[in-house]
Design a protein around this motif. Structure first.
Motif, PDB file in Angstrom:
ATOM      1  N   LEU A  92      40.305  22.291 -23.454  1.00  0.00           N
ATOM      2  CA  LEU A  92      40.870  23.371 -22.638  1.00  0.00           C
ATOM      3  C   LEU A  92      40.711  23.140 -21.136  1.00  0.00           C
ATOM      4  O   LEU A  92      41.262  23.900 -20.338  1.00  0.00           O
ATOM      5  CB  LEU A  92      40.245  24.710 -23.034  1.00  0.00           C
ATOM      6  CG  LEU A  92      40.510  25.135 -24.477  1.00  0.00           C
ATOM      7  CD1 LEU A  92      39.864  26.476 -24.762  1.00  0.00           C
ATOM      8  CD2 LEU A  92      41.996  25.174 -24.771  1.00  0.00           C
ATOM      9  N   THR A  93      39.995  22.105 -20.743  1.00  0.00           N
ATOM     10  CA  THR A  93      39.857  21.803 -19.318  1.00  0.00           C
ATOM     11  C   THR A  93      40.931  20.831 -18.835  1.00  0.00           C
ATOM     12  O   THR A  93      41.038  20.579 -17.647  1.00  0.00           O
ATOM     13  CB  THR A  93      38.467  21.220 -18.993  1.00  0.00           C
ATOM     14  OG1 THR A  93      38.304  19.986 -19.698  1.00  0.00           O
ATOM     15  CG2 THR A  93      37.362  22.199 -19.368  1.00  0.00           C
ATOM     16  N   HIS A  94      41.726  20.301 -19.761  1.00  0.00           N
ATOM     17  CA  HIS A  94      42.746  19.327 -19.393  1.00  0.00           C
ATOM     18  C   HIS A  94      44.082  20.024 -19.132  1.00  0.00           C
ATOM     19  O   HIS A  94      44.424  21.006 -19.792  1.00  0.00           O
ATOM     20  CB  HIS A  94      42.901  18.275 -20.502  1.00  0.00           C
ATOM     21  CG  HIS A  94      41.657  17.459 -20.676  1.00  0.00           C
ATOM     22  ND1 HIS A  94      41.389  16.352 -19.920  1.00  0.00           N
ATOM     23  CD2 HIS A  94      40.601  17.620 -21.506  1.00  0.00           C
ATOM     24  CE1 HIS A  94      40.229  15.853 -20.278  1.00  0.00           C
ATOM     25  NE2 HIS A  94      39.717  16.604 -21.238  1.00  0.00           N
ATOM     26  N   PRO A  95      44.864  19.518 -18.181  1.00  0.00           N
ATOM     27  CA  PRO A  95      46.128  20.165 -17.828  1.00  0.00           C
ATOM     28  C   PRO A  95      47.134  20.180 -18.974  1.00  0.00           C
ATOM     29  O   PRO A  95      47.230  19.227 -19.747  1.00  0.00           O
ATOM     30  CB  PRO A  95      46.665  19.311 -16.674  1.00  0.00           C
ATOM     31  CG  PRO A  95      45.527  18.514 -16.191  1.00  0.00           C
ATOM     32  CD  PRO A  95      44.587  18.361 -17.337  1.00  0.00           C
ATOM     33  N   ARG A  96      47.868  21.266 -19.038  1.00  0.00           N
ATOM     34  CA  ARG A  96      48.983  21.387 -19.980  1.00  0.00           C
ATOM     35  C   ARG A  96      50.013  22.314 -19.378  1.00  0.00           C
ATOM     36  O   ARG A  96      49.730  23.076 -18.457  1.00  0.00           O
ATOM     37  CB  ARG A  96      48.526  21.872 -21.352  1.00  0.00           C
ATOM     38  CG  ARG A  96      47.939  23.245 -21.388  1.00  0.00           C
ATOM     39  CD  ARG A  96      46.482  23.151 -21.726  1.00  0.00           C
ATOM     40  NE  ARG A  96      45.826  24.441 -21.872  1.00  0.00           N
ATOM     41  CZ  ARG A  96      44.647  24.679 -21.351  1.00  0.00           C
ATOM     42  NH1 ARG A  96      44.032  23.781 -20.610  1.00  0.00           N
ATOM     43  NH2 ARG A  96      44.054  25.835 -21.548  1.00  0.00           N
ATOM     44  N   LEU A  97      51.206  22.221 -19.929  1.00  0.00           N
ATOM     45  CA  LEU A  97      52.351  22.915 -19.349  1.00  0.00           C
ATOM     46  C   LEU A  97      53.170  23.559 -20.455  1.00  0.00           C
ATOM     47  O   LEU A  97      53.554  22.887 -21.414  1.00  0.00           O
ATOM     48  CB  LEU A  97      53.200  21.883 -18.591  1.00  0.00           C
ATOM     49  CG  LEU A  97      54.438  22.354 -17.861  1.00  0.00           C
ATOM     50  CD1 LEU A  97      54.066  23.262 -16.686  1.00  0.00           C
ATOM     51  CD2 LEU A  97      55.221  21.143 -17.347  1.00  0.00           C
TER      52      LEU A  97
END
Length: 155
Positions: free
Chosen positions: A86-91
């Motif tokens: 959940l700390t990694h970017p997503r779009l």
């Protein structure tokens, strides 16, 4: 009064969004099935600068759903090798789907997803363009942004 969790758009959020879009080769596609229920599946996706292209079989639930109701969304961006996903970017990109000419996009698709040459020409496969209506970037905890196509055109 509660602080708005959505941050103002920044050059960094635009750059991160563009990075995620151009790296995309697959994502989670969300549609509403014929029974009116949400349905999510993984599909091949490529970003061509104006929207996503996706090659799908007419035999699938998600294709039937897109043909009946073109509103959809995709989730793209992958967690890294370490740490909390959940700390990694997503779009999340809200889109409207429209069928496009599959032969016209064959060179572009196969250049980015070469394994698709095994099934690209199957007659049940069709191609859609998923045209964005909104972009929701989650760059990690406390890094939420709403972007528009106009924002991305500035970069």
């Amino acid at each position: 009064m509660t602080k708005d969790p959505i941050n103002p758009t920044t050059p960094e959020s635009i750059a991160l969004t563009n990075d995620i879009l151009t790296a995309t080769r697959f994502g989670a596609l969300a549609v509403v099935d014929l029974d009116g229920a949400p349905y999510v599946t993984r599909v091949g996706l490529i970003w061509d600068g104006d929207g996503f292209l996706t090659l799908v079989s007419r035999l699938s639930t998600h294709t039937t759903a897109l043909l009946a109701a073109p509103q959809c969304a995709v989730l793209v961006g992958e967690p890294g090798d370490k740490g909390d996903p959940l700390t990694h970017p997503r779009l999340t990109v809200q889109c409207t789907a429209a069928q496009v000419d599959k032969p016209a996009h064959k060179p572009t698709w196969l250049a980015q997803i070469p394994k698709a040459k095994l099934y690209y020409d199957f007659p049940d496969f069709i191609m859609f363009r998923l045209t964005p209506t909104a972009f929701h970037l989650n760059g990690g905890f406390g890094k939420a942004f709403r972007l528009t196509s106009a924002d991305l055109a500035k970069n």
